[in-house]
Scaffold this motif. Structure first.
Motif, PDB file in Angstrom:
ATOM      1  N   HIS A 241      -4.087 -13.714  -6.030  1.00  0.00           N
ATOM      2  CA  HIS A 241      -5.484 -13.583  -5.639  1.00  0.00           C
ATOM      3  C   HIS A 241      -6.195 -14.926  -5.526  1.00  0.00           C
ATOM      4  O   HIS A 241      -7.346 -14.994  -5.114  1.00  0.00           O
ATOM      5  CB  HIS A 241      -6.245 -12.748  -6.676  1.00  0.00           C
ATOM      6  N   THR A 242      -5.535 -16.007  -5.928  1.00  0.00           N
ATOM      7  CA  THR A 242      -6.208 -17.290  -6.065  1.00  0.00           C
ATOM      8  C   THR A 242      -6.708 -17.807  -4.720  1.00  0.00           C
ATOM      9  O   THR A 242      -5.999 -17.787  -3.714  1.00  0.00           O
ATOM     10  CB  THR A 242      -5.268 -18.325  -6.699  1.00  0.00           C
TER      11      THR A 242
ATOM     12  N   GLU B 183      -9.631  -8.469   1.631  1.00  0.00           N
ATOM     13  CA  GLU B 183      -8.731  -7.316   1.668  1.00  0.00           C
ATOM     14  C   GLU B 183      -8.727  -6.589   0.328  1.00  0.00           C
ATOM     15  O   GLU B 183      -8.718  -5.350   0.281  1.00  0.00           O
ATOM     16  CB  GLU B 183      -7.316  -7.766   2.034  1.00  0.00           C
ATOM     17  N   LEU B 184      -8.743  -7.352  -0.751  1.00  0.00           N
ATOM     18  CA  LEU B 184      -8.764  -6.749  -2.084  1.00  0.00           C
ATOM     19  C   LEU B 184     -10.023  -5.911  -2.268  1.00  0.00           C
ATOM     20  O   LEU B 184      -9.979  -4.785  -2.766  1.00  0.00           O
ATOM     21  CB  LEU B 184      -8.688  -7.854  -3.132  1.00  0.00           C
ATOM     22  N   ARG B 185     -11.150  -6.449  -1.846  1.00  0.00           N
ATOM     23  CA  ARG B 185     -12.421  -5.722  -1.972  1.00  0.00           C
ATOM     24  C   ARG B 185     -12.428  -4.483  -1.085  1.00  0.00           C
ATOM     25  O   ARG B 185     -12.895  -3.416  -1.488  1.00  0.00           O
ATOM     26  CB  ARG B 185     -13.581  -6.645  -1.614  1.00  0.00           C
ATOM     27  N   ALA B 186     -11.921  -4.617   0.134  1.00  0.00           N
ATOM     28  CA  ALA B 186     -11.903  -3.474   1.056  1.00  0.00           C
ATOM     29  C   ALA B 186     -11.023  -2.348   0.511  1.00  0.00           C
ATOM     30  O   ALA B 186     -11.403  -1.167   0.576  1.00  0.00           O
ATOM     31  CB  ALA B 186     -11.415  -3.925   2.428  1.00  0.00           C
ATOM     32  N   ASP B 187      -9.860  -2.679  -0.017  1.00  0.00           N
ATOM     33  CA  ASP B 187      -8.988  -1.658  -0.591  1.00  0.00           C
ATOM     34  C   ASP B 187      -9.665  -0.968  -1.763  1.00  0.00           C
ATOM     35  O   ASP B 187      -9.528   0.260  -1.934  1.00  0.00           O
ATOM     36  CB  ASP B 187      -7.668  -2.290  -1.071  1.00  0.00           C
ATOM     37  N   ASN B 188     -10.395  -1.714  -2.582  1.00  0.00           N
ATOM     38  CA  ASN B 188     -11.047  -1.122  -3.736  1.00  0.00           C
ATOM     39  C   ASN B 188     -12.187  -0.204  -3.306  1.00  0.00           C
ATOM     40  O   ASN B 188     -12.390   0.864  -3.891  1.00  0.00           O
ATOM     41  CB  ASN B 188     -11.559  -2.216  -4.666  1.00  0.00           C
ATOM     42  N   LEU B 189     -12.921  -0.592  -2.288  1.00  0.00           N
ATOM     43  CA  LEU B 189     -13.998   0.275  -1.780  1.00  0.00           C
ATOM     44  C   LEU B 189     -13.428   1.543  -1.164  1.00  0.00           C
ATOM     45  O   LEU B 189     -14.089   2.590  -1.176  1.00  0.00           O
ATOM     46  CB  LEU B 189     -14.833  -0.479  -0.740  1.00  0.00           C
ATOM     47  N   ALA B 190     -12.198   1.472  -0.660  1.00  0.00           N
ATOM     48  CA  ALA B 190     -11.537   2.661  -0.114  1.00  0.00           C
ATOM     49  C   ALA B 190     -10.902   3.503  -1.216  1.00  0.00           C
ATOM     50  O   ALA B 190     -10.261   4.506  -0.928  1.00  0.00           O
ATOM     51  CB  ALA B 190     -10.484   2.249   0.913  1.00  0.00           C
ATOM     52  N   ASP B 191     -11.078   3.089  -2.466  1.00  0.00           N
ATOM     53  CA  ASP B 191     -10.589   3.802  -3.652  1.00  0.00           C
ATOM     54  C   ASP B 191      -9.071   3.895  -3.686  1.00  0.00           C
ATOM     55  O   ASP B 191      -8.508   4.873  -4.169  1.00  0.00           O
ATOM     56  CB  ASP B 191     -11.209   5.203  -3.742  1.00  0.00           C
TER      57      ASP B 191
ATOM     58  N   LEU C  75      -4.931   0.753  -7.962  1.00  0.00           N
ATOM     59  CA  LEU C  75      -4.677  -0.650  -8.277  1.00  0.00           C
ATOM     60  C   LEU C  75      -3.193  -0.951  -8.140  1.00  0.00           C
ATOM     61  O   LEU C  75      -2.338  -0.158  -8.541  1.00  0.00           O
ATOM     62  CB  LEU C  75      -5.128  -0.974  -9.699  1.00  0.00           C
ATOM     63  N   ASP C  76      -2.881  -2.099  -7.573  1.00  0.00           N
ATOM     64  CA  ASP C  76      -1.497  -2.533  -7.422  1.00  0.00           C
ATOM     65  C   ASP C  76      -0.976  -2.961  -8.790  1.00  0.00           C
ATOM     66  O   ASP C  76      -1.520  -3.879  -9.414  1.00  0.00           O
ATOM     67  CB  ASP C  76      -1.449  -3.709  -6.441  1.00  0.00           C
TER      68      ASP C  76
ATOM     69  N   PRO D 185      -2.085  -6.186 -16.002  1.00  0.00           N
ATOM     70  CA  PRO D 185      -2.656  -6.036 -17.345  1.00  0.00           C
ATOM     71  C   PRO D 185      -3.529  -4.800 -17.503  1.00  0.00           C
ATOM     72  O   PRO D 185      -3.432  -4.093 -18.508  1.00  0.00           O
ATOM     73  CB  PRO D 185      -3.459  -7.328 -17.526  1.00  0.00           C
ATOM     74  N   CYS D 186      -4.379  -4.524 -16.518  1.00  0.00           N
ATOM     75  CA  CYS D 186      -5.236  -3.342 -16.624  1.00  0.00           C
ATOM     76  C   CYS D 186      -4.445  -2.054 -16.425  1.00  0.00           C
ATOM     77  O   CYS D 186      -4.664  -1.058 -17.122  1.00  0.00           O
ATOM     78  CB  CYS D 186      -6.384  -3.422 -15.615  1.00  0.00           C
TER      79      CYS D 186
END
Length: 379
Positions: free
Chosen positions: A38-39, A59-67, A70-71, A77-78
């Motif tokens: 992600h860096t 892309e990370l934000r768009a995938d998260n908004l599309a629910d 998590l990869d 860790p999460c």
């Protein structure tokens, strides 16, 4: 941004920023736990644009908004923490900020910053990219530099700080130099009201602070001191080399007796191959010797899992069998990590053992002083 509830919402992807200063300037990720993939490098023109924060990891934000889920590789860790039913950092931020994405996000609400990797420890679980002291034990020492006042100003000048309410100052050992004070004064000059800010410090417990720091902390909404303690006695001294257990515990008692009422103490344990068999020792010490601060507030023991060579996924078959032979300790470990999901062992035995033996030789110590069976378990 959607206001509808999302099962996989991660506030950090949208309103958090983890930044550190290095030889090539500022670099950043959504949070300190996220994968290096992600860096982003925060250099030049990007930092001169008022909205540069919003161009990060689209892309990370768009995938998260599309629910999307998590990869597990990028957000391991999460994912692992939630698999065992514990509250991950992601879930903690949902508790703090709610199950919907607050809109609009104009800048970071949560800022983690490492301005200086100066450190007086070479912890076995750390490395030469986060500790200046590690240089003497590394075959490939890194060039670690301090961020100047100008570097800090460059980062903050075009970053909207109006929603900032949580700061974690990382290191190195952040209490070893004055960079944390320099940064906090810079925030105040830019109108950040520290009485609205929760301020966190991870510390190795080797340094006390002066009255100026205590007065500044008293102006914050809350301060959390996270003492990085993985074990007790000789085991602590080895894992947090060249830490001294007696000195660190004396300093913790000094902090307990001198901190303002808005400063809480926590013990932060990193769990991995070096201490998985000894978790009950530190649990007992916190419970019996350090249960409360001076204001009768509980001292919380918080766990997170080690990454790198001492990750539990690198465990040997013999080590895993030995852990399972201690039902009490193993049950505690299973509450922290999905141990039953470990299928393949012995893949990195040689690498783990070589790392330990190399570091023991360089440091003039031996893991057998507190963990007599370790070399047998990995040879």
């Amino acid at each position: 941004m959607s206001d509808s509830p999302a099962k996989n919402l991660c506030h950090d992807m949208h309103s958090s920023l983890d930044v550190w200063w290095g030889p090539h300037g500022w670099r950043g990720k959504p949070c300190c736990l996220s994968s290096p993939e992600h860096t982003a490098t925060l250099l030049g023109p990007r930092l001169q644009q008022k909205d540069w924060f919003h161009s990060l990891w689209p892309e990370l934000r768009a995938d998260n908004l599309a629910d999307r889920a998590l990869d597990p590789m990028l957000c391991g860790p999460c994912v692992d923490t939630e698999c065992v039913g514990k509250q991950s950092r992601r879930v903690g931020e949902l508790v703090r900020r709610g199950g919907r994405l607050q809109s609009p996000v104009v800048g970071p609400r949560y800022l983690e910053i490492a301005m200086d990797m100066t450190c007086n420890s070479a912890c076995m679980i750390c490395g030469n990219d986060r500790s200046s002291f590690w240089k003497r034990y590394s075959d490939r020492p890194r060039d670690l530099r301090q961020a100047s006042q100008g570097d800090i100003d460059q980062l903050l000048e075009n970053l909207d700080l109006s929603q900032l309410d949580h700061i974690t100052i990382l290191g190195g050992e952040p209490l070893l130099t004055d960079r944390h004070l320099m940064f906090l004064r810079s925030l105040e000059r830019r109108g950040v009201d520290l009485s609205r800010v929760e301020l966190w410090y991870p510390t190795n417990g080797s340094r006390r602070v002066d009255s100026e720091v205590l007065e500044l902390w008293a102006r914050c909404r809350q301060v959390i001191l996270q003492f990085s303690i993985d074990d007790t006695g000789a085991a602590f001294n080895y894992q947090r080399f060249p830490g001294d257990w007696n000195s660190v515990t004396e300093n913790m008692h000094w902090f307990r007796d001198n901190l303002p009422a808005n400063v809480l103490i926590r013990v932060e344990r990193t769990v991995g191959l070096l201490n998985a068999h000894r978790l009950l020792y530190l649990d007992r010490w916190v419970r019996e010797e350090f249960p409360h601060n001076a204001y009768d507030q509980p001292v919380e023991l918080v766990d997170h899992m080690c990454r790198g060579v001492f990750d539990m996924s690198n465990i040997s078959g013999r080590h895993l069998a030995a852990l399972r032979g201690d039902p009490g300790g193993y049950e505690l470990l299973k509450r922290l990590h999905p141990m039953d999901g470990i299928q393949r062992t012995d893949l990195r035995n040689a690498e783990v053992l070589a790392f330990v033996e190399r570091q023991d030789a360089l440091r003039g110590v031996s893991i057998t002083d507190y963990f007599p069976d370790f070399k047998h378990l990995y040879r």
